[in-house]
Scaffold this active site. Structure first.
Site, short mmCIF file in Angstrom:
data_model
loop_
_atom_site.label_atom_id
_atom_site.label_comp_id
_atom_site.label_asym_id
_atom_site.label_seq_id
_atom_site.Cartn_x
_atom_site.Cartn_y
_atom_site.Cartn_z
CE LYS A 268 -0.42 0.13 5.14
NZ LYS A 268 0.22 1.14 5.20
CE LYS A 297 4.78 -4.00 8.44
NZ LYS A 297 4.47 -4.58 9.56
CG ASP A 298 5.54 4.19 9.27
OD1 ASP A 298 5.14 3.68 10.47
OD2 ASP A 298 6.72 4.37 9.08
CE LYS A 299 -2.83 8.85 5.26
NZ LYS A 299 -3.81 9.90 5.56
#
Length: 663
Positions: A268, A297-299
């Site tokens: 993503k 997880k990080d954006k």
């Protein structure tokens, strides 16, 4: 060790290496920050072979089962489970589209207004069409999510159209019991969980109980049986689902879809993990809780992570790949597996980072371009080799507290631990400095206390805020209404805030420990017992058994290294260091009025057992390259970094130690 005060991020500035560091920028581009999960076999999930499944061997299976059993409110390494476990948190705008979702909100408001005007008389014949849904999975998801979110509505399918109207049975029951009980009862009926029961509040009025019995038997007699139990004013009505005889025989297709688990790798970009799950769930016609994953997880990054979804066949997931790609999600390695994932079931994460415009902290006196490049190269090499050898302070990163917020999450968490629900709500709705729609809605709520008007202003995408505002509109903005507003959030979302507070205390504790007791292991410190390789547990008996208090003799003989020293995350099952740090914890909590806090908030069904976290963390498999870019390509010195970190360690914190600044 170096300590300079507070950084712009609000984190203590305490380092374990004394190199000079350098300046630079990260996340200039999304592709500059790539995070790839490392599975329990040590393979990066975007390159690992698709054959191994979560049940690869008996040994691995046994280990995973133990990990799952040990994973409660705090996970083994103090991560928290943000799995969305109910349709409350399913963003209906994902399923219905924003326009129809807003129409549904307005429809509900108009029904409520009618109830107030009619003072409980027979409801009207208002209906709203939610549109046509040709996919049976989507229809099922719409029915389930709408009825769970709005129990007072009934959904009717006139294929393929779904319409909603007020449920007259709900209206009748809500005249006999509280609206909260009526909603809970209708959720109980809708769930139809075999052998389950629902109990109304105690009722000392026998005639009133008889009226409730009559209503339930008249309307739901084929489904439930009722009885009163208790004595005098404690008598209550209990409702139990009737036995249904032999269960309905499922078709082969139904059995296959119900029991199937499909694993895949999700890539993503610029998207939160839970946001991605909500969209995939809405598209596939399942619930967000049908997805399992090893970590959030990080954006603002490109991320690769493993996921498993149940009740969806691999073929169907493949058919939806093109649709997901339009939303910044790419699915690969789609295959059948035997069981879901569990949170924390990973070794760590691999990072591929780019630091742009690398330059010295001080003004560079070098005269030639070559001299400047050599100086920068020297700074970078010294910094990276130092951190490679010594590690870095294992702080929780700024994303744990909410970056860019006027009031950070730990302040909200403190108010919840103090059981000051009103203050917690008002802190939660603190607006940003800007004039964006969410900030306008929050500002309106704080100024007017009008939850209904604020809800109309709040964007549909702000699921947490809208859940809270709905509850505040319904129950009021006093202490009880604010408590119910917090309860309207899924448990994982509620507990995020107290966890943030405990993480802030841990960050301050490690900075104080290094500043006052230095880098040696001291008597009274806590360490893992030698030979123990497990990560942190949240189970009281097992975790305290593995934590050892350093003796005077062990300090003198240098038995342990600083890398083995732990500090506790505050909670109700941890032990504290038996040296000056133990007193520091007591004084720190007392300063916030938590000297007698049991780290349980019964009214919000929250329990914080606490856990242990190593003071230091290390990076592994470090590779780096410094290049000079032409002006057209961004210009200046560009540093490419590749390294691995254990789970629950933050790359931004590692970079902070390397660069000696907030990157």
């Amino acid at each position: 060790m170096k300590q300079d005060g507070d950084a712009a991020s609000g984190l203590p500035v305490c380092f374990v290496s004394s190199h000079e560091g350098f300046l630079g920028s990260i996340k200039k581009l999304i592709k500059d920050f790539v995070v790839t999960e490392i599975d329990i076999h040590g393979q990066q999930v975007n390159t690992a072979a698709s054959a191994p499944a979560p049940h690869c061997s008996e040994e691995v299976s046994s280990r995973c089962k133990e990990e799952a059993e040990e994973h409660h409110a705090f996970s083994a390494d103090c991560r928290f489970d943000l799995t969305i476990s109910s349709p409350d948190s399913l963003d209906l705008s994902m399923i219905l589209g924003q326009a129809v979702s807003e129409q549904l909100e307005q429809f509900v408001v108009s029904l409520r207004d009618d109830v107030m005007e009619d003072e409980g008389e027979t409801p009207g014949n208002k209906e709203l069409s939610l549109g046509s849904f040709t996919d049976k999975y989507q229809r099922a998801n719409v029915h389930r999510a709408v009825r769970h979110r709005f129990p007072f509505l009934m959904t009717v399918t006139i294929q393929p159209e779904i319409r909603v109207r007020e449920d007259p049975d709900y209206r009748e029951l809500s005249q006999l019991v509280t609206e909260e009980e009526a909603e809970d009862f209708f959720r109980f009926i809708d769930a139809k969980v075999q052998d389950s029961s629902y109990t109304f509040h105690p009722d000392e009025n026998k005639e009133h109980r008889t009226a409730v019995h009559h209503f339930l038997n008249r309307r739901f007699g084929k489904l439930v049986e009722t009885k009163s139990f208790g004595e005098q004013e404690r008598t209550a009505i209990s409702v139990r689902l009737r036995e249904r005889g032999r269960p309905k025989k499922r078709t082969a297709d139904e059995r296959r879809e119900e029991d199937v688990y499909t694993a895949f790798t999700l890539c993503k970009e610029n998207l939160e993990t839970l946001e991605a799950i909500s969209y995939m769930a809405a598209t596939l016609g399942v619930l967000p809780s049908d997805f399992t994953y090893a970590g959030i997880k990080d954006k603002r990054a490109v991320t690769y992570q493993s996921m498993v979804v149940k009740k969806v066949l691999p073929q169907r997931l493949m058919e939806k790949r093109a649709e997901f790609e339009k939303r910044g999600m790419r699915l690969s390695q789609i295959r059948s597996v035997a069981e879901p994932l569990t949170l924390g079931r990973l070794q760590g994460n691999h990072f591929d980072l780019v630091v742009r415009n690398v330059r010295p902290h001080a003004v560079d006196d070098a005269h030639t371009s070559a001299e400047k490049q050599r100086h920068i190269a020297s700074l970078v090499e010294e910094a990276l080799e130092n951190v490679k050898a010594r590690g870095f302070v294992n702080y929780y990163g700024p994303q744990r507290f909410g970056t860019g917020q006027g009031v950070q999450s730990d302040h909200v968490g403190l108010a919840l631990l103090q059981e000051d629900m009103v203050t917690a709500v008002r802190l939660f709705f603190s607006p940003e400095d800007g004039d964006d729609p969410p900030s306008q809605a929050k500002r309106h709520f704080l100024q007017t206390d009008n939850a209904k008007e604020s809800l109309a202003l709040m964007p549909v995408s702000k699921a947490r805020e809208r859940l809270m505002l709905r509850a505040l509109n319904r129950y009021g903005t006093g202490p009880e209404g604010c408590a119910k507003a917090w309860l309207s959030l899924p448990h994982g979302m509620r507990v995020f805030y107290p966890h943030a507070y405990c993480s802030r205390v841990w960050n301050e504790a490690v900075a104080h420990r290094l500043a006052t007791l230095g880098h040696g292991v001291r008597q009274g410190d806590l360490v893992w017992m030698q030979g123990v390789v497990d990560n942190m547990d949240d189970n009281e008996e097992s975790s305290t058994a593995k934590v050892h208090v350093v003796t005077e003799r062990e300090e003198q003989q240098g038995v342990y290294s600083l890398a083995q020293v732990l500090l506790p995350m505050p909670g109700n099952t941890v032990k504290y260091p038996e040296n000056a740090m133990g007193m520091w914890y007591r004084e720190r909590l007392a300063r916030d009025g938590l000297e007698s806090c049991r780290f349980r908030v019964g009214s919000l069904k929250m329990n914080l057992p606490g856990c242990y976290r190593p003071m230091l963390a290390n990076l592994c498999n470090l590779r780096y390259q410094l290049q000079t870019k032409e002006e057209g390509a961004g210009g200046g010195e560009v540093l490419t970094l590749n390294f691995d970190l254990d789970s629950s360690c933050y790359a931004t914190i590692c970079l902070r130690e390397i660069m000696k600044c907030d990157p």
